[in-house]
Design a protein around this motif. Structure first.
Motif, PDB file in Angstrom:
ATOM      1  N   GLY A  21      45.507  32.846  43.317  1.00  0.00           N
ATOM      2  CA  GLY A  21      46.919  33.197  43.206  1.00  0.00           C
ATOM      3  C   GLY A  21      47.476  32.915  41.825  1.00  0.00           C
ATOM      4  N   MET A  22      47.061  31.804  41.239  1.00  0.00           N
ATOM      5  CA  MET A  22      47.548  31.459  39.907  1.00  0.00           C
ATOM      6  C   MET A  22      46.961  32.405  38.854  1.00  0.00           C
ATOM      7  SD  MET A  22      47.656  27.339  40.405  1.00  0.00           S
ATOM      8  CE  MET A  22      48.053  26.947  38.732  1.00  0.00           C
ATOM      9  N   ILE A  23      45.712  32.824  39.031  1.00  0.00           N
ATOM     10  CA  ILE A  23      45.106  33.790  38.110  1.00  0.00           C
ATOM     11  C   ILE A  23      45.868  35.112  38.187  1.00  0.00           C
ATOM     12  CG2 ILE A  23      43.052  35.190  37.658  1.00  0.00           C
ATOM     13  CD1 ILE A  23      41.395  32.723  38.626  1.00  0.00           C
ATOM     14  N   ILE A  24      46.151  35.551  39.404  1.00  0.00           N
ATOM     15  CA  ILE A  24      46.886  36.805  39.592  1.00  0.00           C
ATOM     16  C   ILE A  24      48.246  36.721  38.903  1.00  0.00           C
ATOM     17  CG2 ILE A  24      48.036  38.261  41.321  1.00  0.00           C
ATOM     18  CD1 ILE A  24      45.563  37.602  43.152  1.00  0.00           C
ATOM     19  N   ARG A  25      48.937  35.596  39.059  1.00  0.00           N
ATOM     20  CA  ARG A  25      50.240  35.432  38.398  1.00  0.00           C
ATOM     21  C   ARG A  25      50.101  35.425  36.880  1.00  0.00           C
ATOM     22  NH1 ARG A  25      54.636  33.538  41.459  1.00  0.00           N
ATOM     23  NH2 ARG A  25      55.725  34.033  39.554  1.00  0.00           N
ATOM     24  N   CYS A  26      49.000  34.845  36.360  1.00  0.00           N
ATOM     25  CA  CYS A  26      48.763  34.832  34.912  1.00  0.00           C
ATOM     26  C   CYS A  26      48.560  36.240  34.360  1.00  0.00           C
ATOM     27  CB  CYS A  26      47.537  33.989  34.572  1.00  0.00           C
ATOM     28  SG  CYS A  26      47.798  32.221  34.659  1.00  0.00           S
ATOM     29  N   LEU A  27      48.038  37.126  35.185  1.00  0.00           N
ATOM     30  CA  LEU A  27      47.750  38.495  34.743  1.00  0.00           C
ATOM     31  C   LEU A  27      48.902  39.457  35.041  1.00  0.00           C
ATOM     32  CD1 LEU A  27      44.020  38.708  35.868  1.00  0.00           C
ATOM     33  CD2 LEU A  27      44.911  38.362  33.554  1.00  0.00           C
ATOM     34  N   GLU A  28      49.969  38.944  35.590  1.00  0.00           N
ATOM     35  CA  GLU A  28      51.120  39.759  35.983  1.00  0.00           C
ATOM     36  C   GLU A  28      51.705  40.559  34.815  1.00  0.00           C
ATOM     37  OE1 GLU A  28      55.259  38.993  38.450  1.00  0.00           O
ATOM     38  OE2 GLU A  28      54.053  37.283  37.821  1.00  0.00           O
ATOM     39  N   ASP A  29      51.729  39.970  33.624  1.00  0.00           N
ATOM     40  CA  ASP A  29      52.356  40.631  32.478  1.00  0.00           C
ATOM     41  C   ASP A  29      51.381  41.420  31.619  1.00  0.00           C
ATOM     42  OD1 ASP A  29      54.897  39.681  33.156  1.00  0.00           O
ATOM     43  OD2 ASP A  29      54.529  37.788  32.116  1.00  0.00           O
ATOM     44  N   GLY A  30      50.132  41.532  32.059  1.00  0.00           N
ATOM     45  CA  GLY A  30      49.167  42.325  31.304  1.00  0.00           C
ATOM     46  C   GLY A  30      47.840  41.610  31.128  1.00  0.00           C
ATOM     47  N   PRO A  31      46.892  42.295  30.486  1.00  0.00           N
ATOM     48  CA  PRO A  31      45.545  41.750  30.319  1.00  0.00           C
ATOM     49  C   PRO A  31      45.539  40.448  29.515  1.00  0.00           C
ATOM     50  CG  PRO A  31      45.617  44.061  29.665  1.00  0.00           C
ATOM     51  CD  PRO A  31      47.027  43.615  29.884  1.00  0.00           C
ATOM     52  N   GLU A  57      37.291  40.049  41.012  1.00  0.00           N
ATOM     53  CA  GLU A  57      36.742  41.339  40.575  1.00  0.00           C
ATOM     54  C   GLU A  57      35.979  41.993  41.724  1.00  0.00           C
ATOM     55  OE1 GLU A  57      34.103  43.231  36.926  1.00  0.00           O
ATOM     56  OE2 GLU A  57      33.887  41.103  37.386  1.00  0.00           O
ATOM     57  N   ARG A  58      35.169  41.220  42.420  1.00  0.00           N
ATOM     58  CA  ARG A  58      34.404  41.732  43.562  1.00  0.00           C
ATOM     59  C   ARG A  58      35.333  42.324  44.627  1.00  0.00           C
ATOM     60  NH1 ARG A  58      32.730  37.059  46.247  1.00  0.00           N
ATOM     61  NH2 ARG A  58      34.690  37.315  47.326  1.00  0.00           N
ATOM     62  N   ASP A  59      36.489  41.669  44.840  1.00  0.00           N
ATOM     63  CA  ASP A  59      37.441  42.125  45.850  1.00  0.00           C
ATOM     64  C   ASP A  59      38.329  43.265  45.361  1.00  0.00           C
ATOM     65  OD1 ASP A  59      36.400  40.214  47.546  1.00  0.00           O
ATOM     66  OD2 ASP A  59      37.996  38.758  47.171  1.00  0.00           O
ATOM     67  N   GLY A  60      38.143  43.684  44.108  1.00  0.00           N
ATOM     68  CA  GLY A  60      38.907  44.812  43.580  1.00  0.00           C
ATOM     69  C   GLY A  60      40.305  44.470  43.125  1.00  0.00           C
ATOM     70  N   LEU A  61      40.592  43.176  42.934  1.00  0.00           N
ATOM     71  CA  LEU A  61      41.941  42.761  42.546  1.00  0.00           C
ATOM     72  C   LEU A  61      42.134  42.691  41.039  1.00  0.00           C
ATOM     73  CD1 LEU A  61      42.431  40.002  45.251  1.00  0.00           C
ATOM     74  CD2 LEU A  61      43.249  42.368  45.294  1.00  0.00           C
ATOM     75  N   ILE A  62      41.049  42.452  40.310  1.00  0.00           N
ATOM     76  CA  ILE A  62      41.126  42.454  38.853  1.00  0.00           C
ATOM     77  C   ILE A  62      40.004  43.315  38.283  1.00  0.00           C
ATOM     78  CG2 ILE A  62      42.205  40.173  38.728  1.00  0.00           C
ATOM     79  CD1 ILE A  62      39.506  39.107  37.673  1.00  0.00           C
ATOM     80  N   ARG A  63      40.201  43.733  37.041  1.00  0.00           N
ATOM     81  CA  ARG A  63      39.196  44.524  36.319  1.00  0.00           C
ATOM     82  C   ARG A  63      38.779  43.725  35.094  1.00  0.00           C
ATOM     83  NH1 ARG A  63      42.294  48.486  35.356  1.00  0.00           N
ATOM     84  NH2 ARG A  63      41.785  49.570  37.274  1.00  0.00           N
ATOM     85  N   ARG A  64      37.487  43.661  34.882  1.00  0.00           N
ATOM     86  CA  ARG A  64      36.913  42.997  33.710  1.00  0.00           C
ATOM     87  C   ARG A  64      36.456  44.084  32.755  1.00  0.00           C
ATOM     88  NH1 ARG A  64      31.660  41.452  32.092  1.00  0.00           N
ATOM     89  NH2 ARG A  64      31.620  39.448  31.025  1.00  0.00           N
ATOM     90  N   THR A  79      44.229  45.182  38.856  1.00  0.00           N
ATOM     91  CA  THR A  79      44.084  46.565  39.296  1.00  0.00           C
ATOM     92  C   THR A  79      45.354  46.920  40.080  1.00  0.00           C
ATOM     93  OG1 THR A  79      43.099  45.907  41.397  1.00  0.00           O
ATOM     94  CG2 THR A  79      41.573  46.298  39.526  1.00  0.00           C
ATOM     95  N   PRO A  80      45.540  48.177  40.435  1.00  0.00           N
ATOM     96  CA  PRO A  80      46.681  48.513  41.291  1.00  0.00           C
ATOM     97  C   PRO A  80      46.663  47.712  42.606  1.00  0.00           C
ATOM     98  CG  PRO A  80      45.833  50.507  40.283  1.00  0.00           C
ATOM     99  CD  PRO A  80      44.861  49.397  39.940  1.00  0.00           C
ATOM    100  N   LEU A  81      45.477  47.489  43.154  1.00  0.00           N
ATOM    101  CA  LEU A  81      45.373  46.687  44.377  1.00  0.00           C
ATOM    102  C   LEU A  81      45.834  45.253  44.115  1.00  0.00           C
ATOM    103  CD1 LEU A  81      44.465  46.546  47.346  1.00  0.00           C
ATOM    104  CD2 LEU A  81      42.167  45.943  46.502  1.00  0.00           C
TER     105      LEU A  81
END
Length: 116
Positions: A21-31, A57-64, A79-81
């Motif tokens: 969750g914290m990683i997702i929030r860190c990526l909220e404003d961009g790569p 990445e495996r779950d399709g939530l982020i792109r590397r 990712t959009p997901l």
């Protein structure tokens, strides 16, 4: 959430592993690059951060994305997901803020029950 004295593990609502969750929030404003993620996530080891990023990445939530060039660079982005999780996460954070004292009281009572 990113305050070093904030017991973020108190929140009973999880999105993936402890750090997801914290990683997702860190990526909220961009790569961001791996080293850029380490700054707000100072409590996570490189090994654990790598594992969390791979799981997301495996779950399709982020792109590397590996950027070729004189200096190889890796960027992580939602990712959009992954972006679709931001709204439910905001609702969960708001709920936790509204019930913070109750959550703290329950944790304290539980730890007293185990020790007393």
């Amino acid at each position: 959430m990113f305050d070093p004295v904030c017991p973020s593990d108190l929140t009973p609502i999880r999105f993936g592993d402890k750090w997801a969750g914290m990683i997702i929030r860190c990526l909220e404003d961009g790569p961001r690059r791996f080293s850029e993620l380490r700054i707000p996530l100072r409590g996570v080891t490189a090994k654990v951060l790598t594992g969390s990023l791979r799981a997301l990445e495996r779950d399709g939530l982020i792109r590397r994305t590996v950027c070729a060039g004189p200096e190889r660079r890796v960027d992580y982005e939602l990712t959009p997901l992954g972006r679709s999780l931001l709204e439910p996460m905001a609702a969960a954070c708001e709920w936790a803020e509204q019930h913070w004292d109750e959550l703290l009281d329950a944790r304290e009572a539980s730890s007293l029950d185990r020790t007393g």
